[in-house]
Design an enzyme around this catalytic site. Structure first.
Site, PDB file in Angstrom:
ATOM      1  N   ILE A 168       0.825  -1.206   0.000  1.00 23.95           N
ATOM      2  CA  ILE A 168       0.000   0.000   0.000  1.00 23.95           C
ATOM      3  C   ILE A 168       0.860   1.258   0.000  1.00 23.95           C
ATOM      4  O   ILE A 168       0.597   2.213  -0.736  1.00 23.95           O
ATOM      5  CB  ILE A 168      -0.947  -0.011   1.215  1.00 23.95           C
ATOM      6  CG1 ILE A 168      -2.080  -1.025   0.996  1.00 23.95           C
ATOM      7  CG2 ILE A 168      -1.537   1.379   1.455  1.00 23.95           C
ATOM      8  CD1 ILE A 168      -2.984  -1.219   2.201  1.00 23.95           C
ATOM      9  N   ASP A 215      15.548   0.557  10.208  1.00 17.45           N
ATOM     10  CA  ASP A 215      14.666  -0.360  10.929  1.00 17.45           C
ATOM     11  C   ASP A 215      13.849   0.490  11.891  1.00 17.45           C
ATOM     12  O   ASP A 215      14.411   1.130  12.792  1.00 17.45           O
ATOM     13  CB  ASP A 215      15.507  -1.384  11.696  1.00 17.45           C
ATOM     14  CG  ASP A 215      14.660  -2.423  12.427  1.00 17.45           C
ATOM     15  OD1 ASP A 215      13.461  -2.182  12.652  1.00 17.45           O
ATOM     16  OD2 ASP A 215      15.217  -3.484  12.788  1.00 17.45           O
ATOM     17  N   SER A 264      -3.379   2.547   9.533  1.00 15.24           N
ATOM     18  CA  SER A 264      -3.909   1.768  10.639  1.00 15.24           C
ATOM     19  C   SER A 264      -4.655   0.550  10.094  1.00 15.24           C
ATOM     20  O   SER A 264      -4.243  -0.053   9.106  1.00 15.24           O
ATOM     21  CB  SER A 264      -4.816   2.654  11.508  1.00 15.24           C
ATOM     22  OG  SER A 264      -5.236   1.964  12.659  1.00 15.24           O
ATOM     23  N   LYS A 280      -2.394  -1.638  16.425  1.00 18.13           N
ATOM     24  CA  LYS A 280      -3.068  -0.597  15.648  1.00 18.13           C
ATOM     25  C   LYS A 280      -3.962   0.273  16.525  1.00 18.13           C
ATOM     26  O   LYS A 280      -4.128   1.467  16.244  1.00 18.13           O
ATOM     27  CB  LYS A 280      -3.882  -1.229  14.525  1.00 18.13           C
ATOM     28  CG  LYS A 280      -3.036  -1.883  13.440  1.00 18.13           C
ATOM     29  CD  LYS A 280      -2.082  -0.913  12.769  1.00 18.13           C
ATOM     30  CE  LYS A 280      -1.417  -1.540  11.547  1.00 18.13           C
ATOM     31  NZ  LYS A 280      -0.404  -0.637  10.938  1.00 18.13           N
ATOM     32  N   ILE A 328      -7.333  -5.041   0.811  1.00 14.36           N
ATOM     33  CA  ILE A 328      -6.838  -4.420  -0.412  1.00 14.36           C
ATOM     34  C   ILE A 328      -6.160  -5.489  -1.265  1.00 14.36           C
ATOM     35  O   ILE A 328      -5.249  -6.186  -0.806  1.00 14.36           O
ATOM     36  CB  ILE A 328      -5.840  -3.285  -0.095  1.00 14.36           C
ATOM     37  CG1 ILE A 328      -6.479  -2.253   0.840  1.00 14.36           C
ATOM     38  CG2 ILE A 328      -5.353  -2.628  -1.381  1.00 14.36           C
ATOM     39  CD1 ILE A 328      -7.717  -1.579   0.282  1.00 14.36           C
TER      40      ILE A 328
END
Length: 293
Positions: free
Chosen positions: A35, A81, A158, A176, A205
């Protein structure tokens, strides 16, 4: 019986002004894939320059080259990282040396896998929380002074997992939920500096690792039954939401969570048979090849 109607996903350039983000710089964790790669590509097509962050330096450089070629804008690889703030501070330094500022920050680095709580080790739980929640905090701390200077924006990727008690998703749900709370606190504390902070909570998605892990094998049609808009989400759907939240059209919107899921949040429930999936977890392991037991 009438057939259901499906809206298509629309590319951002079909809607938004082509140079809406001219001279803007976006710093993106998790920007090398999924995404966040798609969101970064869209922002660059609309004029932005980008610094993408990830742990695999070689893969990240390849992603930056691909973004630059596809958009005719400039992306640089800034390996880090998110669990180690000193590496993020170095990535921010590289970004400032290259572009001179940071306007937008996307906190998108994430970890997830399917596991019932009884199969979730403390180390596995800690790893997800460190990547998702601590990683978001570290990204904010590493970029905060630059974003205050530019009166910029934070966008946190999120999820809707924690809106109910979703089986086999305890670690990412907890992480989240923390990201949402952190974004709200950030909006309040940095609002007087002209900084906004919002979350996008994507649904399923297509073409993402999350969808591959969360949808039981062979159950695509069942999943569509939970979606009022009658289709799986596309990366363009999330990119368009990000464009709006970063744009001046959203200048009075902060501390909010924009759910982009085709309405499926209103059909909350597990994609697993319940209560069988918690009473006899091993019987359902084959539906999720990457799950932990």
């Amino acid at each position: 019986m009438a057939e259901s109607y499906k809206h298509r996903a629309v590319p951002a350039l079909d809607v938004f002004k082509p140079d809406i983000f001219k001279d803007k710089v976006v710093f993106v964790t998790g920007g090398g894939s999924g995404i966040c790669y798609a969101v970064t590509e869209t922002l660059m097509r609309l004029g932005a320059k980008a610094a993408i962050v990830g742990r695999n330096a070689e893969r990240l450089r390849g992603a930056a080259d691909s973004l630059s070629k596809a958009t005719q804008s400039q992306a640089i690889a800034t390996p880090a990282d998110v669990r180690k703030i000193e590496t993020l501070q170095h990535a921010v330094k590289q970004t400032i040396e290259q572009f001179g500022k940071i306007d937008f920050v996307i906190c998108g680095a994430a970890g997830n896998f399917m596991a019932p709580i009884e199969g979730l080790s403390p180390n596995a739980f800690r790893t997800v929380v460190e990547i998702d929640l601590l990683g978001t905090f570290n990204t904010v701390r590493a970029t905060m002074e630059e974003v205050k200077k530019s009166h910029g924006n934070y966008l946190h990727i999120s999820a809707t997992l924690h809106y109910s008690g979703l089986p086999w998703q305890a670690a990412p749900s907890a992480a989240k939920a923390g990201v949402d709370a952190l974004s709200a606190a950030l909006a309040v504390e940095l609002g007087p500096y002209g900084v906004r902070s919002n979350c996008i909570a994507p649904g399923l998605i297509a073409g993402t690792e999350g969808a591959d892990r969360l949808v039981p094998q062979g159950q695509d049609e069942m999943v569509l039954g939970f979606m009022p808009m009658q289709r799986i989400g596309q990366k363009d759907d999330i990119a368009n939401a990000a464009v709006y939240l970063f744009s001046e059209a959203a200048s009075w919107i902060t501390g909010q969570i924009l759910v982009v899921d085709g309405g499926s949040v209103h059909f909350r429930g597990p994609f697993l048979p319940y209560p069988d999936s918690v009473l006899d977890t091993k019987s359902f392991k084959s539906l999720f090849p990457g799950s932990k037991m």
